[in-house]
Design a protein around this motif. Structure first.
Motif, PDB file in Angstrom:
ATOM      1  N   LYS A   8       0.837  -1.204   0.000  1.00 52.10           N
ATOM      2  CA  LYS A   8       0.000   0.000   0.000  1.00 52.10           C
ATOM      3  C   LYS A   8       0.871   1.253   0.000  1.00 52.10           C
ATOM      4  O   LYS A   8       0.615   2.195  -0.755  1.00 52.10           O
ATOM      5  CB  LYS A   8      -0.920  -0.017   1.223  1.00 52.10           C
ATOM      6  CG  LYS A   8      -1.842   1.167   1.299  1.00 52.10           C
ATOM      7  CD  LYS A   8      -2.727   1.103   2.533  1.00 52.10           C
ATOM      8  CE  LYS A   8      -3.566   2.369   2.637  1.00 52.10           C
ATOM      9  NZ  LYS A   8      -4.266   2.450   3.902  1.00 52.10           N
ATOM     10  N   SER A   9       1.913   1.252   0.828  1.00 51.68           N
ATOM     11  CA  SER A   9       2.822   2.409   0.882  1.00 51.68           C
ATOM     12  C   SER A   9       3.530   2.620  -0.454  1.00 51.68           C
ATOM     13  O   SER A   9       3.667   3.759  -0.927  1.00 51.68           O
ATOM     14  CB  SER A   9       3.858   2.218   1.985  1.00 51.68           C
ATOM     15  OG  SER A   9       3.239   2.182   3.238  1.00 51.68           O
ATOM     16  N   ALA A  10       3.976   1.522  -1.047  1.00 51.02           N
ATOM     17  CA  ALA A  10       4.650   1.618  -2.348  1.00 51.02           C
ATOM     18  C   ALA A  10       3.697   2.132  -3.422  1.00 51.02           C
ATOM     19  O   ALA A  10       4.097   2.931  -4.296  1.00 51.02           O
ATOM     20  CB  ALA A  10       5.226   0.260  -2.740  1.00 51.02           C
ATOM     21  N   ALA A  11       2.452   1.723  -3.378  1.00 53.85           N
ATOM     22  CA  ALA A  11       1.458   2.186  -4.356  1.00 53.85           C
ATOM     23  C   ALA A  11       1.191   3.677  -4.171  1.00 53.85           C
ATOM     24  O   ALA A  11       1.073   4.431  -5.159  1.00 53.85           O
ATOM     25  CB  ALA A  11       0.171   1.386  -4.218  1.00 53.85           C
ATOM     26  N   GLU A  12       1.105   4.128  -2.925  1.00 58.87           N
ATOM     27  CA  GLU A  12       0.895   5.561  -2.662  1.00 58.87           C
ATOM     28  C   GLU A  12       2.092   6.380  -3.144  1.00 58.87           C
ATOM     29  O   GLU A  12       1.924   7.462  -3.717  1.00 58.87           O
ATOM     30  CB  GLU A  12       0.650   5.779  -1.165  1.00 58.87           C
ATOM     31  CG  GLU A  12      -0.688   5.255  -0.688  1.00 58.87           C
ATOM     32  CD  GLU A  12      -0.838   5.251   0.833  1.00 58.87           C
ATOM     33  OE1 GLU A  12       0.151   5.548   1.555  1.00 58.87           O
ATOM     34  OE2 GLU A  12      -1.945   4.945   1.305  1.00 58.87           O
ATOM     35  N   LYS A  13       3.285   5.849  -2.912  1.00 59.42           N
ATOM     36  CA  LYS A  13       4.514   6.539  -3.364  1.00 59.42           C
ATOM     37  C   LYS A  13       4.531   6.625  -4.890  1.00 59.42           C
ATOM     38  O   LYS A  13       4.882   7.666  -5.465  1.00 59.42           O
ATOM     39  CB  LYS A  13       5.751   5.819  -2.853  1.00 59.42           C
ATOM     40  CG  LYS A  13       7.058   6.523  -3.171  1.00 59.42           C
ATOM     41  CD  LYS A  13       8.215   5.796  -2.546  1.00 59.42           C
ATOM     42  CE  LYS A  13       9.552   6.445  -2.722  1.00 59.42           C
ATOM     43  NZ  LYS A  13       9.837   7.186  -3.890  1.00 59.42           N
ATOM     44  N   LEU A  14       4.139   5.513  -5.527  1.00 61.04           N
ATOM     45  CA  LEU A  14       4.092   5.510  -6.991  1.00 61.04           C
ATOM     46  C   LEU A  14       3.092   6.547  -7.489  1.00 61.04           C
ATOM     47  O   LEU A  14       3.377   7.269  -8.461  1.00 61.04           O
ATOM     48  CB  LEU A  14       3.724   4.116  -7.514  1.00 61.04           C
ATOM     49  CG  LEU A  14       3.568   3.983  -9.021  1.00 61.04           C
ATOM     50  CD1 LEU A  14       4.891   4.296  -9.734  1.00 61.04           C
ATOM     51  CD2 LEU A  14       3.091   2.594  -9.392  1.00 61.04           C
ATOM     52  N   ASP A  15       1.940   6.653  -6.843  1.00 64.46           N
ATOM     53  CA  ASP A  15       0.945   7.643  -7.254  1.00 64.46           C
ATOM     54  C   ASP A  15       1.493   9.069  -7.128  1.00 64.46           C
ATOM     55  O   ASP A  15       1.248   9.908  -7.994  1.00 64.46           O
ATOM     56  CB  ASP A  15      -0.326   7.507  -6.401  1.00 64.46           C
ATOM     57  CG  ASP A  15      -1.159   6.299  -6.773  1.00 64.46           C
ATOM     58  OD1 ASP A  15      -0.942   5.731  -7.862  1.00 64.46           O
ATOM     59  OD2 ASP A  15      -2.031   5.898  -5.960  1.00 64.46           O
ATOM     60  N   ARG A  16       2.231   9.303  -6.032  1.00 62.14           N
ATOM     61  CA  ARG A  16       2.797  10.650  -5.827  1.00 62.14           C
ATOM     62  C   ARG A  16       3.897  10.961  -6.848  1.00 62.14           C
ATOM     63  O   ARG A  16       3.994  12.073  -7.361  1.00 62.14           O
ATOM     64  CB  ARG A  16       3.386  10.768  -4.419  1.00 62.14           C
ATOM     65  CG  ARG A  16       2.366  10.924  -3.331  1.00 62.14           C
ATOM     66  CD  ARG A  16       3.029  11.315  -2.009  1.00 62.14           C
ATOM     67  NE  ARG A  16       4.168  10.468  -1.645  1.00 62.14           N
ATOM     68  CZ  ARG A  16       4.091   9.367  -0.897  1.00 62.14           C
ATOM     69  NH1 ARG A  16       2.930   8.956  -0.453  1.00 62.14           N
ATOM     70  NH2 ARG A  16       5.192   8.682  -0.599  1.00 62.14           N
ATOM     71  N   ASP A  17       4.734   9.948  -7.132  1.00 61.32           N
ATOM     72  CA  ASP A  17       5.908  10.171  -7.981  1.00 61.32           C
ATOM     73  C   ASP A  17       5.638   9.937  -9.468  1.00 61.32           C
ATOM     74  O   ASP A  17       6.518  10.234 -10.297  1.00 61.32           O
ATOM     75  CB  ASP A  17       7.053   9.250  -7.545  1.00 61.32           C
ATOM     76  CG  ASP A  17       7.500   9.528  -6.124  1.00 61.32           C
ATOM     77  OD1 ASP A  17       7.143  10.594  -5.578  1.00 61.32           O
ATOM     78  OD2 ASP A  17       8.198   8.666  -5.543  1.00 61.32           O
ATOM     79  N   ALA A  18       4.485   9.431  -9.826  1.00 63.25           N
ATOM     80  CA  ALA A  18       4.213   9.061 -11.219  1.00 63.25           C
ATOM     81  C   ALA A  18       4.335  10.243 -12.170  1.00 63.25           C
ATOM     82  O   ALA A  18       4.798  10.096 -13.311  1.00 63.25           O
ATOM     83  CB  ALA A  18       2.826   8.445 -11.326  1.00 63.25           C
ATOM     84  N   ALA A  19       3.981  11.417 -11.723  1.00 59.41           N
ATOM     85  CA  ALA A  19       4.007  12.594 -12.605  1.00 59.41           C
ATOM     86  C   ALA A  19       5.429  12.981 -13.006  1.00 59.41           C
ATOM     87  O   ALA A  19       5.645  13.516 -14.108  1.00 59.41           O
ATOM     88  CB  ALA A  19       3.326  13.774 -11.917  1.00 59.41           C
ATOM     89  N   VAL A  20       6.403  12.698 -12.135  1.00 57.91           N
ATOM     90  CA  VAL A  20       7.779  13.106 -12.446  1.00 57.91           C
ATOM     91  C   VAL A  20       8.627  11.957 -12.983  1.00 57.91           C
ATOM     92  O   VAL A  20       9.799  12.150 -13.291  1.00 57.91           O
ATOM     93  CB  VAL A  20       8.463  13.724 -11.195  1.00 57.91           C
ATOM     94  CG1 VAL A  20       7.780  15.023 -10.812  1.00 57.91           C
ATOM     95  CG2 VAL A  20       8.505  12.752 -10.054  1.00 57.91           C
ATOM     96  N   MET A  21       8.057  10.770 -13.106  1.00 58.78           N
ATOM     97  CA  MET A  21       8.803   9.599 -13.609  1.00 58.78           C
ATOM     98  C   MET A  21       8.682   9.510 -15.119  1.00 58.78           C
ATOM     99  O   MET A  21       7.685   9.966 -15.692  1.00 58.78           O
ATOM    100  CB  MET A  21       8.210   8.295 -13.051  1.00 58.78           C
ATOM    101  CG  MET A  21       8.510   7.997 -11.651  1.00 58.78           C
ATOM    102  SD  MET A  21       7.779   6.377 -11.304  1.00 58.78           S
ATOM    103  CE  MET A  21       8.174   6.270  -9.609  1.00 58.78           C
ATOM    104  N   ASN A  22       9.697   8.889 -15.718  1.00 54.47           N
ATOM    105  CA  ASN A  22       9.536   8.612 -17.140  1.00 54.47           C
ATOM    106  C   ASN A  22       8.616   7.401 -17.295  1.00 54.47           C
ATOM    107  O   ASN A  22       8.397   6.647 -16.349  1.00 54.47           O
ATOM    108  CB  ASN A  22      10.898   8.419 -17.830  1.00 54.47           C
ATOM    109  CG  ASN A  22      11.615   7.170 -17.357  1.00 54.47           C
ATOM    110  OD1 ASN A  22      11.000   6.144 -17.088  1.00 54.47           O
ATOM    111  ND2 ASN A  22      12.935   7.249 -17.282  1.00 54.47           N
ATOM    112  N   GLU A  23       8.076   7.240 -18.465  1.00 53.27           N
ATOM    113  CA  GLU A  23       7.070   6.206 -18.747  1.00 53.27           C
ATOM    114  C   GLU A  23       7.585   4.807 -18.446  1.00 53.27           C
ATOM    115  O   GLU A  23       6.876   4.002 -17.819  1.00 53.27           O
ATOM    116  CB  GLU A  23       6.647   6.314 -20.223  1.00 53.27           C
ATOM    117  CG  GLU A  23       5.568   5.347 -20.651  1.00 53.27           C
ATOM    118  CD  GLU A  23       4.181   5.746 -20.135  1.00 53.27           C
ATOM    119  OE1 GLU A  23       3.294   4.880 -20.154  1.00 53.27           O
ATOM    120  OE2 GLU A  23       3.985   6.887 -19.699  1.00 53.27           O
TER     121      GLU A  23
END
Length: 175
Positions: A76-91
């Motif tokens: 769950k924590s990793a999924a939340e982190k991914l949601d937060r960081d998804a905008a600045v990550m490359n595809e």
């Protein structure tokens, strides 16, 4: 031909009369049957054997349950982190992390299914042991009180026919 039909009705009448005369005797014989009732769920929940079973199962499965809960929290924590960081990550990085999370989630679900199956199996085994002992006690009670039939889980039970507390008491007195 009419005589045959009337004698047929006479035969039916005689059979009905004999059946009516025999029926009270059958019911009179059944009236002497002694019946008792036991609530097996109460035995499985309130006897010392059941309480010991719960403690054993809890001790046996608590660590796995905590591990599963910790794994679920990490995912769950990793999924939340991914949601937060998804905008600045490359595809490519975002897709890789999503796949990792999906794989971790599948693994967690598999472990949860195994946990549930193992817990159910062990509970079944422990309840079978209690049932075996309870059935032996029920047989003793039936012999002592000259009870013909002991029924489980009746819709209505008169307190004088309920032997559940006696079964629990007898089980609790065993070693």
């Amino acid at each position: 031909m009419k005589f045959y039909q009337s004698s047929k009705w006479i035969q039916v009448g005689i059979i009905a009369a004999l059946t009516a005369m025999a029926a009270p005797q059958v019911f009179a014989q059944d009236a002497g049957t002694r019946v008792a009732v036991v609530n097996s769920e109460k035995v499985f929940n309130e006897s010392n054997l059941a309480k010991a079973m719960q403690t054993r199962l809890q001790n046996e499965f608590t660590k796995r349950q905590n591990d599963l809960r910790d794994s679920a929290q990490k995912i769950k924590s990793a999924a939340e982190k991914l949601d937060r960081d998804a905008a600045v990550m490359n595809e490519a990085e975002r897709i890789r992390r999503q796949r990792e999370l999906a794989e971790q989630d599948r693994e967690l679900q598999r472990k949860q299914r195994e946990f549930t199956e193992d817990l159910n199996q062990r509970t079944f085994e422990e309840r079978a042991k209690i049932a075996e002992k309870a059935n032996a006690v029920l047989k003793q009670i039936a012999e002592q009180r000259k009870i013909d039939v002991i029924v489980q889980e009746a819709a209505y039970v008169s307190p004088k026919a309920d032997v559940t507390d006696d079964v629990i008491k007898a089980l609790n007195s065993q070693k």
